[in-house]
Every structure is written in structure tokens, then in C-alpha cells.
Write a protein that holds these residues in place. Structure first.
Motif, PDB file in Angstrom:
ATOM      1  N   SER A 175       0.949  -1.214   0.014  1.00  0.00           N
ATOM      2  CA  SER A 175      -0.128   0.023   0.010  1.00  0.00           C
ATOM      3  C   SER A 175       0.822   1.201  -0.078  1.00  0.00           C
ATOM      4  N   ASP A 176       2.027   1.203   0.516  1.00  0.00           N
ATOM      5  CA  ASP A 176       2.949   2.259   0.677  1.00  0.00           C
ATOM      6  C   ASP A 176       3.206   2.590  -0.719  1.00  0.00           C
ATOM      7  N   ASN A 177       3.892   1.596  -1.483  1.00  0.00           N
ATOM      8  CA  ASN A 177       4.185   1.657  -2.896  1.00  0.00           C
ATOM      9  C   ASN A 177       3.131   2.106  -3.725  1.00  0.00           C
ATOM     10  N   ARG A 178       1.981   1.790  -3.413  1.00  0.00           N
ATOM     11  CA  ARG A 178       0.503   2.298  -4.336  1.00  0.00           C
ATOM     12  C   ARG A 178       0.270   3.820  -3.930  1.00  0.00           C
ATOM     13  N   ASP A 179       0.785   4.193  -2.826  1.00  0.00           N
ATOM     14  CA  ASP A 179       0.461   5.633  -2.372  1.00  0.00           C
ATOM     15  C   ASP A 179       1.479   6.445  -3.259  1.00  0.00           C
ATOM     16  N   HIS A 180       2.567   6.012  -3.229  1.00  0.00           N
ATOM     17  CA  HIS A 180       3.765   6.846  -3.823  1.00  0.00           C
ATOM     18  C   HIS A 180       3.529   7.066  -5.263  1.00  0.00           C
ATOM     19  N   GLN A 181       2.971   5.931  -5.906  1.00  0.00           N
ATOM     20  CA  GLN A 181       2.742   5.975  -7.286  1.00  0.00           C
ATOM     21  C   GLN A 181       1.697   6.843  -7.657  1.00  0.00           C
ATOM     22  N   ALA A 182       0.480   6.780  -6.663  1.00  0.00           N
ATOM     23  CA  ALA A 182      -0.462   7.548  -7.159  1.00  0.00           C
ATOM     24  C   ALA A 182      -0.268   9.093  -6.869  1.00  0.00           C
ATOM     25  N   LYS A 183       0.474   9.462  -6.124  1.00  0.00           N
ATOM     26  CA  LYS A 183       0.841  10.962  -5.665  1.00  0.00           C
ATOM     27  C   LYS A 183       1.736  11.442  -6.952  1.00  0.00           C
ATOM     28  N   SER A 184       2.725  10.560  -7.267  1.00  0.00           N
ATOM     29  CA  SER A 184       3.322  10.906  -8.422  1.00  0.00           C
ATOM     30  C   SER A 184       2.694  11.446  -9.687  1.00  0.00           C
ATOM     31  N   ARG A 185       1.527  10.467  -9.918  1.00  0.00           N
ATOM     32  CA  ARG A 185       0.789  10.555 -11.066  1.00  0.00           C
ATOM     33  C   ARG A 185      -0.136  11.914 -10.937  1.00  0.00           C
ATOM     34  N   GLN A 186      -0.352  12.111  -9.816  1.00  0.00           N
ATOM     35  CA  GLN A 186      -1.123  13.176  -9.660  1.00  0.00           C
ATOM     36  C   GLN A 186      -0.440  14.605  -9.866  1.00  0.00           C
ATOM     37  N   SER A 187       0.803  14.614  -9.505  1.00  0.00           N
ATOM     38  CA  SER A 187       1.591  15.768  -9.592  1.00  0.00           C
ATOM     39  C   SER A 187       2.028  16.157 -10.978  1.00  0.00           C
ATOM     40  N   LEU A 188       2.057  14.930 -11.694  1.00  0.00           N
ATOM     41  CA  LEU A 188       2.279  15.323 -13.131  1.00  0.00           C
ATOM     42  C   LEU A 188       1.352  15.638 -13.802  1.00  0.00           C
ATOM     43  N   GLU A 189       0.072  15.301 -13.664  1.00  0.00           N
ATOM     44  CA  GLU A 189      -1.119  15.767 -14.085  1.00  0.00           C
ATOM     45  C   GLU A 189      -1.498  17.153 -13.969  1.00  0.00           C
ATOM     46  N   ARG A 190      -1.114  17.555 -12.797  1.00  0.00           N
ATOM     47  CA  ARG A 190      -1.329  18.945 -12.397  1.00  0.00           C
ATOM     48  C   ARG A 190      -0.158  19.807 -13.092  1.00  0.00           C
ATOM     49  N   TYR A 191       0.905  19.471 -13.232  1.00  0.00           N
ATOM     50  CA  TYR A 191       1.950  20.040 -13.989  1.00  0.00           C
ATOM     51  C   TYR A 191       1.532  20.214 -15.484  1.00  0.00           C
ATOM     52  N   LEU A 192       1.008  19.124 -16.095  1.00  0.00           N
ATOM     53  CA  LEU A 192       0.522  19.212 -17.420  1.00  0.00           C
ATOM     54  C   LEU A 192      -0.374  20.026 -17.667  1.00  0.00           C
ATOM     55  N   HIS A 193      -1.249  20.006 -16.768  1.00  0.00           N
ATOM     56  CA  HIS A 193      -2.396  20.898 -16.603  1.00  0.00           C
ATOM     57  C   HIS A 193      -2.172  22.326 -16.942  1.00  0.00           C
ATOM     58  N   TYR A 194      -1.224  22.716 -16.209  1.00  0.00           N
ATOM     59  CA  TYR A 194      -0.700  24.493 -16.292  1.00  0.00           C
ATOM     60  C   TYR A 194       0.153  24.636 -17.330  1.00  0.00           C
ATOM     61  N   PHE A 195       0.802  23.263 -17.610  1.00  0.00           N
ATOM     62  CA  PHE A 195       2.050  23.522 -18.765  1.00  0.00           C
ATOM     63  C   PHE A 195       1.239  23.657 -19.942  1.00  0.00           C
ATOM     64  N   ASN A 196       0.398  22.928 -20.331  1.00  0.00           N
ATOM     65  CA  ASN A 196      -0.470  22.889 -21.416  1.00  0.00           C
ATOM     66  C   ASN A 196      -1.138  24.241 -21.678  1.00  0.00           C
ATOM     67  N   ARG A 197      -1.639  25.002 -20.714  1.00  0.00           N
ATOM     68  CA  ARG A 197      -2.554  26.078 -20.953  1.00  0.00           C
ATOM     69  C   ARG A 197      -1.242  27.382 -21.174  1.00  0.00           C
ATOM     70  N   TRP A 198      -0.054  27.159 -20.540  1.00  0.00           N
ATOM     71  CA  TRP A 198       0.894  28.083 -20.587  1.00  0.00           C
ATOM     72  C   TRP A 198       1.255  28.029 -22.148  1.00  0.00           C
ATOM     73  N   ALA A 199       1.673  26.796 -22.770  1.00  0.00           N
ATOM     74  CA  ALA A 199       2.222  26.548 -23.865  1.00  0.00           C
ATOM     75  C   ALA A 199       1.254  27.211 -24.871  1.00  0.00           C
ATOM     76  N   ASN A 200      -0.091  26.820 -24.555  1.00  0.00           N
ATOM     77  CA  ASN A 200      -1.267  27.072 -25.688  1.00  0.00           C
ATOM     78  C   ASN A 200      -1.239  28.436 -26.006  1.00  0.00           C
ATOM     79  N   HIS A 201      -1.127  29.290 -24.843  1.00  0.00           N
ATOM     80  CA  HIS A 201      -1.243  30.837 -24.832  1.00  0.00           C
ATOM     81  C   HIS A 201       0.047  31.430 -25.560  1.00  0.00           C
TER      82      HIS A 201
END
Lengths: 524, 224
Positions: free
Chosen positions: A364-390
């Protein structure tokens, strides 16, 4: 330059707190008019409306920079009662900080001179003993560098020693100094050729030794050093532009609350704080730097790996599951484990089709770690895509100029409108581009902002501006119809344009004021 | 100025040949006066004592206004000398160069660099780590290198004995500054010996530092 001119110049240079001039908002072109009259007294270049977060600045030419140096040198020269050349060398050593120089000089004149490489011959700063003057010796002088002999008469004319007494022939001096200037780009810190001697070769002998081309380059380098030493000066970073921005309201320590965007005489924006060659409002320099680094380095590749791969729990090899069942066997160490719970496969027994060990701790520790990392990547991509789009849209909008130009001509002919009447279209494009640049950076800002009520306000402003920009952008892309339609379009575009401008001002105003009021908190 | 360069280099070679006290030699290898070989004995009371060190000297077009290019031909185990290429990290070969410095004075500086390493500014990070963490081990490895590559006598007290004749052969582990026990520990697991030596060297698996390194980390490196 007459003494009158110099006084006027002094006034311009000293007075940085000159208030906002209401006349200045008439238009930008008044600046170039003023320039044409008197290059020595540049007009204070201010944005049309002065906001509390705007800074006062001036655009300087090379000549003005040189005059500033001469003025400083004269001041120090008369204060310390030293020759101009000495004053200049001292000032260069103390990075043109004349207060610090005076303090050190009055404290210990010899030490100040020594550290600046102007030591008297007997000083301890020269590690080697001063040589007896070869002029007194009957033997011929041999240059220790090129091993040429010089007779007594030749020594007087063809060799040269600085105050430290280390004598070399002029040919070697020239070769050395030219190399330092042209290949190494040195200027104010060229030292005596003797090993360990820190005596500085001053401007006077250099100008005498080298050709006028090299001398010109040398003085250029000195000027460049002056600009980089002065915290209130910055070169315009745009290619081909040789102007210098002077601004004393944005010292390094203020950059947490100010975004000192300035416009050079070449027409381009830059940030005085960090030299970014465009406006990065409303984001402060520090955050821009972080964002650029984040986008540039491949830290996000690592993030991807973390989100899409797992490590073998035994040998830590990175594994990407490419299909098949959850019974994983590491190719490297042959360890068998379950992809779902990350626990050892042996504990699964024969229940391979369904993982019944889901609550197991290590898994379960392993899974938490994995989920957190995925979330942080998604968050970054959200902002980056909009930044790059403008950013991308702003570039496309620039191409838009051309098609707008065509439309404007079309309008002039078909709707019988005057040149001035169709300018609204061009102004609208300008408004859209400026707003897009701000929107772009607002996404960088949002990425780093700590979430609180203030952030919501910021995001509301951001949303409103974005919506307004997209509406205006859409209207601008419409085809021109008949006369009636043009009038309607013009009305629409003018209104929308004014609205975008207003939303833009609101976002900028609120955000930049927020720094002064310490409203923003960043997570970095 | 190329005349001046030639005149100066020739004079330097002449002067050096005349000077018998410094034990520094500078010689041409072919007809080219700008590609030379310098040599000097290892300084006494150092691991390099008794060794003889050759240095490749390249004189650039702009000499003496730009520093001379030097690197060790003889392999040296020293923090400021690359153990692979012989490249040297020394201030006077870079920005502290002065046109009054000569080939001889530079070679003397190299000699004293062997005497006084500057591990804060290393050329070879692995050797510098070894130097900082296990001085005794470093000295013994440097001696092994001096014996193997610089013809240093194997036993100082026996004076004239050179080479490895009749004495115990130095192992590859010793040449890398590693203990035989550490190397065989991993070789016995089935890894290839050169790979084990290269990994352990890189990780500075020596002396007290061994306790700081997790065995699994070593295995991970060996699997790469």
C-alpha cells in the motif's frame, strides 16, 4: 558639451523620484519627438498610466553611459585628489561603488591602492622584488619574454615597465595586451606580465601600445563592465539593440514584490529584474526562473517514469508493464511479484487471478507513492499545456497582423471607411496579444500558488480574462461582410477589445498589488 | 612573433641543458621544437620517490602569452592528475599563467604538485576520494603505481633493485587501491573481476568508507 548641458544631464540622472506626468499619457510618440531635439536629456519613459507597481526608468545610449563614467571619475578624482586614470582604476575595482571606495580609501589609502593593483613599487603586493632599472646598468637589457637584447638607448624607447618596475619590451607588451583584450575579453583587470604581480595595466599605456581598433574594443569592454557592475543598469537583451535601461527602483531585494517590466527604445519589452527578453507579468522573476528550469530539464521525464512504471521490489530495476497478467518476473533478478499489490508473488498462492493481498502494508505504501506522483504530473501538465497554448496562440496572433492588414484595406475600399477608422482592428490584435502573454504567465503563477481564498480570486480574474480574449479572438477571425456587417463588426470588436483591456487591467492590477500587500504565497 | 617564440623556446632548452642542479630535462622528440618531452624525478619523501616522470609538452602558437600545454606521459596516482589521460589540474597551466614563467619553472611546479596535492580542486575525483578517506591506502597505491609505471625501486632500503624482479607481484586490486577481500567478495558472487574493480573504485569502497556503503547499492551498480 557645455557646462549648461552637463547640469541638465545631472538633473536628469539624479532625479529618479520625478512624479507621474499627466501629459505623458497623450501618446508614446511624444518620446521620439523629444529625443530628436536633445539626445542628452531623454524623456522619462513611462507607461501611459502610472500604477503603483510600475517603475520609473530611462533608456540610455552608449554615449550617456560613457558620460556617466566620466562624471563619476571626475567626482572621485577631485575628492581623493588622484589622477583621473587612478580614479578610474579604483572605481572599476570597487565596482563603481564610490561610497565604498571613499570609505576604504580614507581608512587606508595605501591598502586601497594596493588592492586595486595600483601599488607603489615597494609595496608587498608584488611578490617579486622590484628590479633595478636597466637604464642604470651598462649591460644590454634582455627581455625575459622574447629573449631579445636591447642596448641602453633602445631600452629607453623600446621597453616599458609599470610602476612595479617589471620591464619588458614593447613588442611583448603589445602582444600580451592585445591577446587579453581580443581573445580573453579582459579590460579593467589586465595585470603586469610578471608572475604573481597584481599591478594593473591602466588605460593610458594600453591606448599607447595597441592599434585604434583594439583600443576601441578595450573601451567597449570597459563600458560593458560598467553596465554589468551597476545594479541600476541593464543591457537591452534584444538582438541588435545597443540601448541600456537605467532603473533604480528595482533592486534585487525588491524583486519579491515587483515585476519591473520596461520597454526599450527598440520597441521590445524586457524584465529589468532578470533580463527576461519579454514581459513575464504578473509572475515574479524568482518563480519564472523555477518554471523555466522545470520546463527545460527532464525532471518531468522522471515524473513520467514514476507515474507509468514500477520498480522491482528486490533489485529496483524500472519496469513498465506491457500487458499480460499481474504475475511479474523481473528479467534481471528473477524476482516474482504482484504488479497490483507489489507484494511477493509467493504469498499469493494460486489465487493469481485476483489480488487478495490488497491491504498488505508494503504494497500500500508503494501504491500511495505511485498515485501521488501521477497526480503531480497531471497537475503540472494541466498548467503547462495552458501556458504553452497561450504562447502558441500569441505567436499565431502575430501572423494575424497580416490578415488583419488585408481586412483593413478591404474595409477601407468596400465600406468607404477612412484609414483612421479601421485602426480598431490592429488595436484589437495588439490587445489580444498582450492579454495572451499575461494569461500565459498567469498559468505559471497558478501552478506555484498555494491554494487559499486569494487563489480563487486570482483564478476568477484569470477565467474572466481568458473568456474575454477568446471571444475577441473569435470576432477578429470573422469574415468581412457587407457595409452593414462591417459597422456591426467594428462596434463588436471595439466593445470586446475595451472589455479585454479592462479585464487585463483588473488581473494585472490585483495580482501586482497582491505582491505589495503580501497576499500571494508560493509552494516551491 | 613566431620568431620570438622559436628564439625563446630554443633558449629555454639550452638553459635547461646547462643547469645540472635542477634535475629537470627538456628534450625534443622529433624535429619539431614546439613538441617536447620534459622529465623530472619524483620528489623525495613522497610515494613518487625514486620514480621518473615524463611530461608531454605542447607549445601553442601564442606562447608565451598563453600557457604551455602539459600532461603526464607516465601514469601517476595523484588527485590532481587524471589516472586515465595524465591531464593535470594546476592553476599556472590555466588562468594563473604569466609570460615570464618558463617550461622549466612549470615542470618544477609539477614536481612540487606531486609533493603537495590539492584535493579540493581535483582532476581525478576517484583518486581524490581515496586520498581524503584513506590516506595510508592512497600512499600505498601511489607507490605501487610509481613502481609499476615510473620505475621506482620496489624496496627503498635496497636501493638499486628496480622493477618487480623476485618480489611479490602487485595485484590488480592493489593497483586500484582496493583490498583483495573486497574484490573477491563480489567476484565470488559471479561478477567479472574488472567490472568489480571499476565499480568499487568508483564507489570508493575502501577502509572505513566500506561501512558507509550498502552492499545492495554495490550490487545495483554491478548489475548496470
Amino acid at each position: 558639451m557645455s557646462s549648461d548641458g552637463e547640469e541638465e544631464f545631472e538633473f536628469e540622472f539624479e532625479d529618479d523620484d520625478e512624479g507621474f506626468d499627466p501629459e505623458a499619457d497623450s501618446a508614446g510618440e511624444s518620446i521620439s519627438d523629444a529625443e530628436a531635439f536633445d539626445i542628452m536629456s531623454p524623456t522619462l519613459e513611462e507607461p501611459p498610466e502610472k500604477k503603483p507597481y510600475d517603475v520609473n526608468y530611462r533608456v540610455r545610449t552608449m554615449q550617456e553611459i560613457m558620460d556617466m563614467q566620466t562624471k563619476e571619475v571626475k567626482k572621485v578624482q577631485s575628492l581623493l585628489e588622484v589622477p583621473a586614470d587612478t580614479a578610474a582604476t579604483l572605481l572599476r575595482y570597487y565596482a563603481w561603488n564610490s561610497e565604498k571606495l571613499q570609505e576604504q580609501f580614507w581608512n587606508d589609502p595605501t591598502a586601497a591602492l594596493v588592492s586595486a593593483g595600483l601599488s607603489p613599487p615597494s609595496s608587498p603586493s608584488t611578490s617579486t622584488q622590484p628590479l633595478p632599472s636597466p637604464l642604470a646598468s651598462p649591460r644590454p637589457f634582455e627581455c625575459p619574454i622574447c629573449c631579445m637584447d636591447y642596448t641602453k638607448e633602445q631600452t629607453a624607447t623600446q621597453t616599458l615597465a609599470l610602476g612595479c618596475g617589471h620591464r619588458f619590451c614593447r613588442g611583448c607588451w603589445t602582444e600580451y595586451v592585445v591577446g587579453k583584450i581580443t581573445t580573453e575579453g579582459e579590460s579593467g583587470r589586465i595585470q603586469c606580465m610578471e608572475s604573481g604581480c597584481s599591478r594593473i595595466v591602466r588605460a593610458e599605456p594600453i591606448d599607447e601600445l595597441v592599434t585604434s581598433d583594439v583600443s576601441k574594443k578595450y573601451h567597449n569592454l570597459l563600458n560593458q563592465a560598467f553596465v554589468s557592475d551597476a545594479p541600476s543598469l541593464r543591457w537591452c537583451p534584444h538582438p541588435g539593440c545597443e540601448h541600456i535601461i537605467e532603473c533604480s527602483q528595482a533592486p534585487q531585494k525588491m524583486l519579491n514584490q515587483l515585476v519591473p517590466t520596461v520597454t526599450c527604445r527598440c520597441g521590445n519589452d524586457l524584465c529589468f529584474g532578470c533580463g527576461y527578453p519579454a514581459s513575464h507579468r504578473p509572475v515574479i522573476c524568482r518563480i519564472v526562473k523555477l518554471w523555466e528550469k522545470k520546463c527545460a530539464d527532464d525532471s518531468e521525464t522522471a515524473n513520467w517514469l514514476q507515474a507509468n512504471t514500477k520498480e522491482c521490489t528486490k533489485c529496483q530495476s524500472t519496469i513498465e508493464k506491457n500487458g499480460g497478467c499481474n504475475h511479474m518476473t523481473c528479467k534481471k533478478c528473477k524476482w516474482e511479484f504482484c504488479w497490483v499489490c507489489m507484494g511477493p508473488w509467493s504469498e499469493h498462492g494460486t489465487a493469481w487471478y485476483q489480488c487478495n493481498r490488497f491491504d498488505e502494508k508494503s504494497g500500500s505504501d508503494n501504491r500511495d507513492h505511485q498515485a501521488k506522483s501521477r497526480q503531480s504530473l497531471e497537475r503540472y501538465l494541466h498548467y503547462f499545456n495552458r501556458w504553452a497554448n497561450h504562447e502558441h496562440s500569441a505567436k499565431l496572433d502575430a501572423d494575424f497582423y497580416k490578415s488583419t492588414q488585408k481586412k483593413m484595406e478591404q474595409m477601407q475600399s468596400s465600406a468607404n471607411m477612412s484609414w483612421i477608422e479601421v485602426q480598431f482592428a490592429k488595436q484589437a490584435v495588439d490587445t489580444v496579444i498582450a492579454a495572451r502573454i499575461t494569461l500565459k504567465w498567469s498559468y505559471c503563477m497558478a501552478f506555484y500558488l498555494k491554494r487559499n481564498n486569494m487563489t480563487e480570486l486570482f483564478e476568477d480574474n484569470q477565467r474572466d480574462l481568458e473568456r474575454a480574449v477568446e471571444t475577441l479572438g473569435y470576432s477578429l477571425e470573422q469574415n468581412i461582410g457587407d457595409v452593414g456587417a462591417i459597422a456591426k463588426l467594428r462596434q463588436e470588436v471595439t466593445n470586446q477589445s475595451a472589455y479585454v483591456q479592462k479585464r487585463h487591467d483588473i488581473l494585472m492590477d490585483d495580482t501586482l498589488r497582491g505582491y505589495l500587500e503580501h497576499r500571494w504565497e508560493f509552494t516551491v | 612573433m613566431s620568431d620570438a617564440r622559436l628564439r625563446r623556446v630554443q633558449k629555454e632548452i639550452r638553459d635547461c641543458a646547462k643547469d645540472k642542479t635542477s634535475q629537470i630535462s627538456i628534450e625534443m622528440i622529433d624535429e619539431n621544437p614546439f613538441h617536447l618531452v620534459g622529465a623530472f624525478p619524483g620528489p623525495p619523501d613522497t610515494p613518487y620517490e625514486g620514480g621518473y616522470y615524463e611530461v608531454d609538452i605542447n607549445i601553442p602558437e601564442t606562447y608565451p602569452f598563453q600557457p604551455v600545454k602539459m600532461k603526464f606521459i607516465t601514469k601517476v596516482y595523484h588527485p590532481n592528475v587524471s589516472s586515465a589521460s595524465g591531464a593535470i589540474c594546476l592553476d599556472i597551466l590555466k588562468d594563473a599563467w604569466s609570460p615570464v614563467l618558463t617550461l622549466k619553472s612549470t615542470l618544477i611546479s609539477l614536481q612540487s604538485l606531486l609533493n603537495e596535492p590539492v584535493p579540493e580542486d581535483p582532476q581525478d575525483a576517484e583518486v581524490a576520494k581515496h586520498y581524503n578517506s584513506d590516506r595510508a591506502g592512497f600512499i600505498s597505491t601511489a607507490k605501487h603505481w610509481a613502481q609499476a609505471y615510473a620505475q621506482a625501486p620496489v624496496h627503498k632500503q635496497q636501493g638499486g633493485v628496480t622493477g618487480g624482479g623476485g618480489t611479490k607481484k602487485v595485484t590488480d586490486a592493489e593497483m586500484a587501491g582496493l583490498s583483495e577481500a573486497s574484490v573477491s567478495q563480489f567476484v565470488d558472487m559471479g561478477f567479472e573481476r574488472p567490472k568489480v574493480i571499476s565499480v568499487l573504485k568508483r564507489m570508493n569502497y575502501r577502509g572505513n568508507n566500506i561501512s558507509n556503503i550498502n552492499e545492495n547499492t554495490v550490487l545495483e551498480e554491478l548489475f548496470k
